[in-house]
Motif scaffolding. Structure first.
Motif, PDB file in Angstrom:
ATOM      1  N   PRO A  53      77.776 -71.404  17.700  1.00 17.88           N
ATOM      2  CA  PRO A  53      77.356 -72.741  18.133  1.00 17.88           C
ATOM      3  C   PRO A  53      75.922 -73.080  17.721  1.00 17.88           C
ATOM      4  CG  PRO A  53      78.554 -71.664  19.885  1.00 17.88           C
ATOM      5  CD  PRO A  53      78.318 -70.630  18.808  1.00 17.88           C
ATOM      6  N   GLU A  65      76.309 -74.132  26.055  1.00 15.46           N
ATOM      7  CA  GLU A  65      77.304 -75.179  26.254  1.00 15.46           C
ATOM      8  C   GLU A  65      78.688 -74.835  25.694  1.00 15.46           C
ATOM      9  OE1 GLU A  65      77.466 -79.982  25.498  1.00 15.46           O
ATOM     10  OE2 GLU A  65      75.563 -78.935  25.372  1.00 15.46           O
ATOM     11  N   PHE A  66      78.772 -73.869  24.801  1.00 16.48           N
ATOM     12  CA  PHE A  66      80.046 -73.513  24.174  1.00 16.48           C
ATOM     13  C   PHE A  66      80.330 -72.026  24.353  1.00 16.48           C
ATOM     14  CE2 PHE A  66      78.439 -77.136  21.741  1.00 16.48           C
ATOM     15  CZ  PHE A  66      79.530 -77.988  21.767  1.00 16.48           C
ATOM     16  N   ARG A  67      81.629 -71.690  24.466  1.00 17.92           N
ATOM     17  CA  ARG A  67      82.075 -70.304  24.479  1.00 17.92           C
ATOM     18  C   ARG A  67      83.133 -70.163  23.393  1.00 17.92           C
ATOM     19  NH1 ARG A  67      78.148 -70.072  26.687  1.00 17.92           N
ATOM     20  NH2 ARG A  67      77.634 -69.236  28.711  1.00 17.92           N
ATOM     21  N   VAL A  68      82.752 -69.550  22.286  1.00 18.92           N
ATOM     22  CA  VAL A  68      83.631 -69.392  21.125  1.00 18.92           C
ATOM     23  C   VAL A  68      84.574 -68.221  21.364  1.00 18.92           C
ATOM     24  CG1 VAL A  68      83.714 -68.891  18.653  1.00 18.92           C
ATOM     25  CG2 VAL A  68      81.912 -70.376  19.568  1.00 18.92           C
ATOM     26  N   ALA A  79      86.358 -73.254  20.666  1.00 17.94           N
ATOM     27  CA  ALA A  79      85.467 -72.961  21.792  1.00 17.94           C
ATOM     28  C   ALA A  79      85.808 -73.767  23.036  1.00 17.94           C
ATOM     29  CB  ALA A  79      84.020 -73.268  21.386  1.00 17.94           C
ATOM     30  N   TRP A  81      84.237 -76.008  25.795  1.00 15.04           N
ATOM     31  CA  TRP A  81      83.057 -76.879  25.881  1.00 15.04           C
ATOM     32  C   TRP A  81      82.727 -76.989  27.363  1.00 15.04           C
ATOM     33  CZ3 TRP A  81      83.170 -82.827  24.850  1.00 15.04           C
ATOM     34  CH2 TRP A  81      81.863 -83.330  24.790  1.00 15.04           C
ATOM     35  N   SER A 103      84.157 -82.249  13.951  1.00 15.99           N
ATOM     36  CA  SER A 103      84.414 -81.645  15.257  1.00 15.99           C
ATOM     37  C   SER A 103      85.335 -82.558  16.029  1.00 15.99           C
ATOM     38  CB  SER A 103      83.110 -81.441  16.030  1.00 15.99           C
ATOM     39  OG  SER A 103      82.506 -82.687  16.300  1.00 15.99           O
TER      40      SER A 103
END
Length: 169
Positions: A53, A65-68, A79, A81, A103
């Protein structure tokens, strides 16, 4: 205009290195390992990945803010969000950050993502080409049937786009 829920990154979220993947992601990985994901160009990761990110946005704060938890062969990122402070990780929207800069929100939550994948619709194809058709995957459909029977993938996509089309902002 779509009615949007307030956007607030949860303050209590730990770092990606300390968070556990939701159980349903582990179930997806089990299907990926045992059966493969059919024609989908997607790899689900056994743990959250960091750095993507920040590199994608040019903003170090994006890591919060993101978890991939997945990606495709071109370098795109799948990810969570994290924008709803009052919801668990599995109920956060799912986004795809395409390697060439596009995106899009692709699912309102993790179960909807599984419904979309079960329909054979990959994140890259959806974001880059607007694809809403694919070759159904029986193993993934079994997961959908356990968690949200009857969920329609196209409806799931449209709901995500309507509620979270501001991802680019």
């Amino acid at each position: 205009a779509p009615k949007r829920a307030p956007r607030e990154v949860p303050a209590s979220v730990g770092g990606a290195q300390t968070e556990a993947l939701p159980t349903l992601v582990h179930e997806l990985i089990a299907v990926q390992t045992s059966e493969g994901l059919g024609e989908l160009d997607l790899e689900l990761y056994p743990a959250f990945q960091t750095g993507g990110p920040r590199a994608w946005t040019g903003n170090p704060d994006a890591e919060h803010e993101f978890r991939v938890f997945g990606g495709d062969g071109s370098g795109g990122l799948l990810a969570f969000w994290l924008i709803h402070a009052d919801r668990p990780l599995s109920e956060q929207p799912i986004v795809f950050l395409e390697s060439e800069g596009d995106s899009s929100a692709i699912a309102t939550d993790l179960v909807d993502l599984v419904a979309i994948l079960a329909a054979g619709i990959g994140p890259f194809e959806m974001v880059s080409y607007g694809t809403t058709r694919g070759t159904p995957h029986a193993g993934l459909q079994a997961l959908v049937d356990r968690h949200r029977p009857g969920r329609n993938a196209v409806e799931a996509i449209l709901e995500a786009l309507d509620a979270y089309d501001d991802i680019t902002e």
